[in-house]
Motif scaffolding. Structure first.
Motif, mmCIF file in Angstrom:
data_model
loop_
_atom_site.group_PDB
_atom_site.id
_atom_site.type_symbol
_atom_site.label_atom_id
_atom_site.label_comp_id
_atom_site.label_asym_id
_atom_site.label_seq_id
_atom_site.Cartn_x
_atom_site.Cartn_y
_atom_site.Cartn_z
ATOM 1 N N LYS A 143 -76.163 -111.907 -81.504
ATOM 2 C CA LYS A 143 -76.402 -112.595 -82.776
ATOM 3 C C LYS A 143 -77.162 -111.700 -83.751
ATOM 4 O O LYS A 143 -76.963 -111.762 -84.953
ATOM 5 C CB LYS A 143 -77.187 -113.871 -82.505
ATOM 6 C CG LYS A 143 -77.525 -114.664 -83.722
ATOM 7 C CD LYS A 143 -78.328 -115.904 -83.354
ATOM 8 C CE LYS A 143 -78.812 -116.574 -84.623
ATOM 9 N NZ LYS A 143 -80.233 -116.636 -84.739
ATOM 10 N N ASP A 144 -78.029 -110.837 -83.222
ATOM 11 C CA ASP A 144 -78.908 -110.041 -84.071
ATOM 12 C C ASP A 144 -78.620 -108.545 -84.095
ATOM 13 O O ASP A 144 -79.268 -107.816 -84.839
ATOM 14 C CB ASP A 144 -80.358 -110.249 -83.631
ATOM 15 C CG ASP A 144 -80.793 -111.690 -83.771
ATOM 16 O OD1 ASP A 144 -80.471 -112.299 -84.803
ATOM 17 O OD2 ASP A 144 -81.437 -112.218 -82.846
ATOM 18 N N LEU A 145 -77.677 -108.069 -83.293
ATOM 19 C CA LEU A 145 -77.425 -106.632 -83.201
ATOM 20 C C LEU A 145 -75.963 -106.293 -83.461
ATOM 21 O O LEU A 145 -75.059 -107.030 -83.056
ATOM 22 C CB LEU A 145 -77.826 -106.107 -81.823
ATOM 23 C CG LEU A 145 -79.295 -106.210 -81.454
ATOM 24 C CD1 LEU A 145 -79.504 -105.818 -79.996
ATOM 25 C CD2 LEU A 145 -80.142 -105.344 -82.370
ATOM 26 N N ILE A 146 -75.752 -105.149 -84.106
ATOM 27 C CA ILE A 146 -74.417 -104.695 -84.495
ATOM 28 C C ILE A 146 -74.232 -103.255 -84.009
ATOM 29 O O ILE A 146 -75.104 -102.409 -84.203
ATOM 30 C CB ILE A 146 -74.271 -104.706 -86.031
ATOM 31 C CG1 ILE A 146 -74.603 -106.081 -86.601
ATOM 32 C CG2 ILE A 146 -72.885 -104.243 -86.454
ATOM 33 C CD1 ILE A 146 -74.908 -106.066 -88.092
ATOM 34 N N LEU A 147 -73.091 -102.984 -83.412
ATOM 35 C CA LEU A 147 -72.720 -101.625 -83.029
ATOM 36 C C LEU A 147 -71.811 -101.064 -84.105
ATOM 37 O O LEU A 147 -70.864 -101.729 -84.533
ATOM 38 C CB LEU A 147 -71.995 -101.638 -81.680
ATOM 39 C CG LEU A 147 -71.369 -100.316 -81.240
ATOM 40 C CD1 LEU A 147 -72.439 -99.239 -81.064
ATOM 41 C CD2 LEU A 147 -70.574 -100.511 -79.960
ATOM 42 N N THR A 148 -72.093 -99.858 -84.533
ATOM 43 C CA THR A 148 -71.298 -99.197 -85.566
ATOM 44 C C THR A 148 -70.920 -97.802 -85.115
ATOM 45 O O THR A 148 -71.754 -97.084 -84.557
ATOM 46 C CB THR A 148 -72.100 -99.098 -86.883
ATOM 47 O OG1 THR A 148 -72.494 -100.404 -87.279
ATOM 48 C CG2 THR A 148 -71.286 -98.458 -87.984
ATOM 49 N N ALA A 149 -69.679 -97.427 -85.353
ATOM 50 C CA ALA A 149 -69.236 -96.064 -85.071
ATOM 51 C C ALA A 149 -68.547 -95.520 -86.317
ATOM 52 O O ALA A 149 -67.823 -96.241 -87.005
ATOM 53 C CB ALA A 149 -68.283 -96.037 -83.887
ATOM 54 N N ILE A 150 -68.801 -94.260 -86.597
ATOM 55 C CA ILE A 150 -68.159 -93.578 -87.721
ATOM 56 C C ILE A 150 -67.246 -92.510 -87.127
ATOM 57 O O ILE A 150 -67.710 -91.643 -86.375
ATOM 58 C CB ILE A 150 -69.189 -92.928 -88.663
ATOM 59 C CG1 ILE A 150 -70.191 -93.967 -89.156
ATOM 60 C CG2 ILE A 150 -68.479 -92.240 -89.831
ATOM 61 C CD1 ILE A 150 -71.410 -93.362 -89.843
ATOM 62 N N ALA A 151 -65.959 -92.603 -87.447
ATOM 63 C CA ALA A 151 -64.981 -91.668 -86.901
ATOM 64 C C ALA A 151 -64.420 -90.782 -88.002
ATOM 65 O O ALA A 151 -64.457 -91.125 -89.178
ATOM 66 C CB ALA A 151 -63.848 -92.437 -86.225
#
Length: 126
Positions: free
Chosen positions: A92-100
């Protein structure tokens, strides 16, 4: 001084980046309020700016899904001319982000993101 949990998260992000090398140039765990929890990004990206913008985008995507009755988002993939951005909720409070990089091997990246989400959830949420 960095906590052992923080080191575990950064290590998990680095392992992910190594498994999909050279396609990934950044990986971050972001709080919903836009603050970075942990990150590993190339010098061309400012982790604080990416974190703040991802939190805004995530909130908008959640609202879009709710308004259209689409359900909860699993992953968002945005392809731009210079990079591809992948955003997935961890909790609910955390987001995973990847930049390719442009034209990455999305199949491999999506597979590895699922593994990373499981690992990070065990470290951060459970």
């Amino acid at each position: 001084m960095e906590s052992s949990v923080g080191k575990e998260v950064v290590n998990a992000l680095e392992e992910f980046m190594n498994r999909v090398f050279p396609d990934i140039v950044g990986a971050l765990v972001v709080r919903r309020d836009g603050l970075p929890v942990a990150f590993k990004v190339s010098g061309e990206f400012n982790a604080k700016v990416v974190s703040a913008m991802v939190a805004i985008a995530r909130s908008t995507m959640d609202r879009l899904g709710a308004e259209l009755g689409l359900g909860e988002s699993v992953i968002s993939v945005s392809q731009y001319t210079r990079n591809t951005l992948l955003v997935a909720p961890l909790s609910k409070d955390l987001i995973l982000t990847a930049i390719a990089k442009p034209e990455p091997n999305l199949g491999l990246i999506l597979l590895e993101i699922e593994k990373l989400k499981d690992k990070l959830t065990k470290i951060l949420v459970e």
